[in-house]
Design a protein around this motif. Structure first.
Motif, mmCIF file in Angstrom:
data_model
loop_
_atom_site.group_PDB
_atom_site.id
_atom_site.type_symbol
_atom_site.label_atom_id
_atom_site.label_comp_id
_atom_site.label_asym_id
_atom_site.label_seq_id
_atom_site.Cartn_x
_atom_site.Cartn_y
_atom_site.Cartn_z
ATOM 1 N N TYR A 78 -16.750 56.109 5.506
ATOM 2 C CA TYR A 78 -17.885 55.228 5.207
ATOM 3 C C TYR A 78 -17.544 53.757 5.421
ATOM 4 C CZ TYR A 78 -19.273 59.565 2.945
ATOM 5 O OH TYR A 78 -19.574 60.883 2.700
ATOM 6 N N ALA A 79 -16.444 53.477 6.127
ATOM 7 C CA ALA A 79 -16.010 52.094 6.303
ATOM 8 C C ALA A 79 -16.974 51.336 7.201
ATOM 9 C CB ALA A 79 -14.607 52.065 6.909
ATOM 10 N N MET A 80 -17.166 50.048 6.866
ATOM 11 C CA MET A 80 -18.011 49.199 7.702
ATOM 12 C C MET A 80 -17.308 48.890 9.018
ATOM 13 S SD MET A 80 -19.389 45.333 6.942
ATOM 14 C CE MET A 80 -17.736 44.631 7.095
ATOM 15 N N VAL A 81 -15.995 48.637 8.943
ATOM 16 C CA VAL A 81 -15.211 48.322 10.136
ATOM 17 C C VAL A 81 -14.653 49.623 10.690
ATOM 18 C CG1 VAL A 81 -13.248 47.051 11.048
ATOM 19 C CG2 VAL A 81 -14.627 46.062 9.215
ATOM 20 N N ARG A 82 -15.187 50.024 11.830
ATOM 21 C CA ARG A 82 -14.777 51.294 12.432
ATOM 22 C C ARG A 82 -15.038 51.227 13.933
ATOM 23 N NH1 ARG A 82 -18.676 55.510 9.531
ATOM 24 N NH2 ARG A 82 -17.416 56.932 10.820
ATOM 25 N N PRO A 83 -14.407 52.102 14.708
ATOM 26 C CA PRO A 83 -14.610 52.064 16.163
ATOM 27 C C PRO A 83 -16.053 52.382 16.538
ATOM 28 C CG PRO A 83 -12.672 53.355 15.592
ATOM 29 C CD PRO A 83 -13.405 53.099 14.320
ATOM 30 N N THR A 84 -16.495 51.771 17.627
ATOM 31 C CA THR A 84 -17.804 52.094 18.192
ATOM 32 C C THR A 84 -17.647 53.253 19.178
ATOM 33 O OG1 THR A 84 -17.523 50.583 20.061
ATOM 34 C CG2 THR A 84 -18.445 49.657 18.021
ATOM 35 N N TRP A 85 -18.754 53.741 19.709
ATOM 36 C CA TRP A 85 -18.680 54.829 20.694
ATOM 37 C C TRP A 85 -17.910 54.381 21.936
ATOM 38 C CZ3 TRP A 85 -20.643 54.013 25.544
ATOM 39 C CH2 TRP A 85 -21.536 52.953 25.691
ATOM 40 N N LEU A 86 -18.014 53.071 22.274
ATOM 41 C CA LEU A 86 -17.304 52.570 23.440
ATOM 42 C C LEU A 86 -15.795 52.535 23.181
ATOM 43 C CD1 LEU A 86 -17.616 51.507 26.288
ATOM 44 C CD2 LEU A 86 -17.973 49.207 25.341
ATOM 45 N N ASP A 87 -15.407 52.156 21.955
ATOM 46 C CA ASP A 87 -13.991 52.194 21.585
ATOM 47 C C ASP A 87 -13.433 53.594 21.734
ATOM 48 O OD1 ASP A 87 -13.279 49.493 20.649
ATOM 49 O OD2 ASP A 87 -14.789 49.824 19.114
#
Length: 335
Positions: A78-87
């Protein structure tokens, strides 16, 4: 049974690699761990091993390690800072394309933890305090040494098992731009990795075993010269966080040569030390440095299995040489 000591590096969530290594070593059943020296994430792993082992032996240590990382993974879901689909497609588990990551990184460069977190809330301290029975840990059979850096003096402090509590572990992991300095006995401490990542000499001074197994998380080498501002900063951090162990290895190599040449009096009590290394240098080099803050369950699971494979390979190639000789060329690896 062969007796060893362990030296565990820090490295953010890359410490899940060490979890996998320890899980496999404990599962094997042929190794007796006499003592552990650790820093930052390595110290968290070490505390779980010592506490869990005191409760229920090797299986208890494995269970306690799993509890820690499952809790971290649960928070990462549930973290706000997380990889995007592009990452996930291109950047090796990093967060280079995450707007939230870059917003937080920019904020941390402009404001200190004292400004951003004036109440000094630290969820890691509450997590460790909930998971670890420190009275049981201090009464356990495995020795424990945790490193922290004194902010004012710049000196290293090694906390031994009798001194260790949740604040000591948090101090060892207190990265200055993320956390306020931790006050212990009237002194302020930051991450121990600046001075020892980890310290080897407590194992040599206090341990009976001649064999030190280093679990390396931070890559020593790099595949290319960095050319971006972030890449340069990341490489500087890798070099600085490995510098202390490289200096200690230089001293061990020099002392070993003196022993081999018969220039050290056996009555002095100085013993020949065998150094062993478990790592996944090539794989770790491919990970983006921002992945050290990635707490997603899939990433932690990836590192865990990488660690288990590395330990499996090390056991297959090295076990018979433990207690006999070093299984790395210290000078080639570290000097």
């Amino acid at each position: 049974m062969k007796t060893i000591t362990l030296a565990l590096q820090g490295g953010g969530t890359h410490g899940a690699f060490t979890w996998g290594v320890l899980d496999r070593l404990l599962e094997d059943g042929r190794l007796n761990v006499e003592a552990i020296s650790a820093t930052s994430a390595g110290a968290m792993n070490a505390a779980m091993v010592v506490d869990g082992h005191a409760r229920a032996g090797s299986q208890g240590a494995r269970e306690q390690l799993a509890r820690l990382w499952k809790e971290i993974a649960a928070s990462g879901a549930y973290a706000m800072v997380r990889p995007t689909w592009l990452d996930r497609m291109v950047s090796g588990w990093g967060m280079g394309f995450s707007p939230a990551y870059h917003m937080v990184e920019t904020a941390l460069r402009l404001w200190s933890p004292y400004e951003l977190n004036p109440c000094n809330l630290n969820p890691l301290e509450s997590l460790i305090g909930r998971l670890v029975d420190f009275d049981r840990l201090r009464g356990g059979d495995i020795g424990l040494f945790v490193s922290a850096t004194n902010v004012l003096t710049g000196k290293l402090r090694i906390f031994d098992k009798a001194e260790i509590d949740a604040r000591v572990l948090v101090a060892s992991a207190a990265v200055p731009h993320l956390f306020q300095a931790v006050t212990i006995d009237g002194q302020s401490y930051w991450d121990g990795g600046y001075m020892a990542n980890p310290a080897i000499y407590p194992l040599l001074r206090h341990g009976a075993s001649n064999d030190v197994v280093v679990v390396q998380v931070n890559p020593i080498g790099a595949t290319e010269v960095p050319t971006t501002a972030l890449g340069i900063l990341d490489r500087i951090n890798e070099i600085s966080f490995n510098s202390s162990i490289m200096r200690e290895m230089h001293a061990i190599a020099w002392l070993t040569r003196l022993i081999d040449q018969g220039l050290v009096d056996p009555a002095a009590g100085i013993k020949r030390t065998h150094i062993h290394l478990i790592h996944a240098e090539a794989e770790m080099c491919r990970l983006d440095s921002s992945s050290k803050f990635n707490t997603e369950p899939a990433f932690l699971d990836h590192l865990f299995h990488m660690g288990r494979r590395s330990a499996e390979d090390w056991l297959a190639s090295t076990f018979d040489r433990i207690g006999v000789e070093s299984t790395i060329d210290i000078e080639e690896t570290y000097l």
